[in-house]
Design a protein around this motif. Structure first.
Motif, short mmCIF file in Angstrom:
data_model
loop_
_atom_site.label_atom_id
_atom_site.label_comp_id
_atom_site.label_asym_id
_atom_site.label_seq_id
_atom_site.Cartn_x
_atom_site.Cartn_y
_atom_site.Cartn_z
N ALA A 54 0.82 -1.22 0.00
CA ALA A 54 0.00 0.00 0.00
C ALA A 54 0.85 1.27 0.00
N LEU A 55 2.00 1.22 0.69
CA LEU A 55 2.84 2.42 0.82
C LEU A 55 4.06 2.40 -0.10
N SER A 56 4.16 1.38 -0.93
CA SER A 56 5.31 1.22 -1.84
C SER A 56 6.63 1.39 -1.09
N CYS A 57 6.81 0.54 -0.09
CA CYS A 57 8.01 0.64 0.75
C CYS A 57 8.54 -0.75 1.06
N GLN A 58 9.63 -0.78 1.81
CA GLN A 58 10.25 -2.01 2.28
C GLN A 58 10.00 -2.15 3.79
N PRO A 59 10.02 -3.37 4.32
CA PRO A 59 9.85 -3.54 5.77
C PRO A 59 10.81 -2.68 6.59
N SER A 60 12.02 -2.48 6.08
CA SER A 60 13.00 -1.67 6.81
C SER A 60 12.62 -0.19 6.87
N ASP A 61 11.69 0.23 6.03
CA ASP A 61 11.18 1.61 6.11
C ASP A 61 10.23 1.76 7.29
N ILE A 62 9.65 0.65 7.71
CA ILE A 62 8.65 0.65 8.78
C ILE A 62 9.25 0.26 10.13
N LEU A 63 10.10 -0.78 10.12
CA LEU A 63 10.67 -1.31 11.35
C LEU A 63 12.17 -1.03 11.41
N GLU A 64 12.62 -0.62 12.58
CA GLU A 64 14.03 -0.28 12.77
C GLU A 64 14.52 -0.89 14.08
N TYR A 65 15.69 -1.49 14.03
CA TYR A 65 16.30 -2.05 15.23
C TYR A 65 17.29 -1.05 15.81
N VAL A 66 17.14 -0.74 17.09
CA VAL A 66 18.06 0.16 17.79
C VAL A 66 18.53 -0.57 19.04
N LYS A 67 19.82 -0.77 19.14
CA LYS A 67 20.38 -1.48 20.28
C LYS A 67 20.15 -0.68 21.56
N GLU A 68 19.67 -1.39 22.59
CA GLU A 68 19.45 -0.74 23.89
C GLU A 68 20.78 -0.46 24.57
N LYS A 69 20.84 0.64 25.28
CA LYS A 69 22.05 0.95 26.06
C LYS A 69 22.06 0.09 27.30
N GLU A 70 23.24 -0.37 27.66
CA GLU A 70 23.37 -1.24 28.84
C GLU A 70 23.50 -0.45 30.11
#
Length: 70
Positions: A54-70
């Motif tokens: 529907a949005l002509s995008c890739q999954p990576s445009d919607i979901l992003e992984y950000v490492k948590e700070k320890e």
């Protein structure tokens, strides 16, 4: 949470309202809101595929992984 949902950003860029997208991909506005807010525990691949189509995008445009700070 290390997974960030950028669906609201993408909707703004595409100038599409949540209500429109929910109708296009055939899910409730409430479920789309849960997904947009990042409160969803999971997403079906079929839903992700429908959003991407529907949005002509890739999954990576919607979901992003950000490492948590320890």
């Amino acid at each position: 949470m290390p997974i960030i949902v950028n669906l609201d950003v993408l909707l703004a860029k595409r100038n599409i309202k949540s209500k429109e997208l929910a109708k296009i991909i055939n899910i409730t506005e409430a479920n789309l809101s849960i997904l947009k807010s990042g409160k969803a525990k999971a997403i079906r691949f079929s839903t992700l595929e429908a959003i991407c189509e529907a949005l002509s995008c890739q999954p990576s445009d919607i979901l992003e992984y950000v490492k948590e700070k320890e």
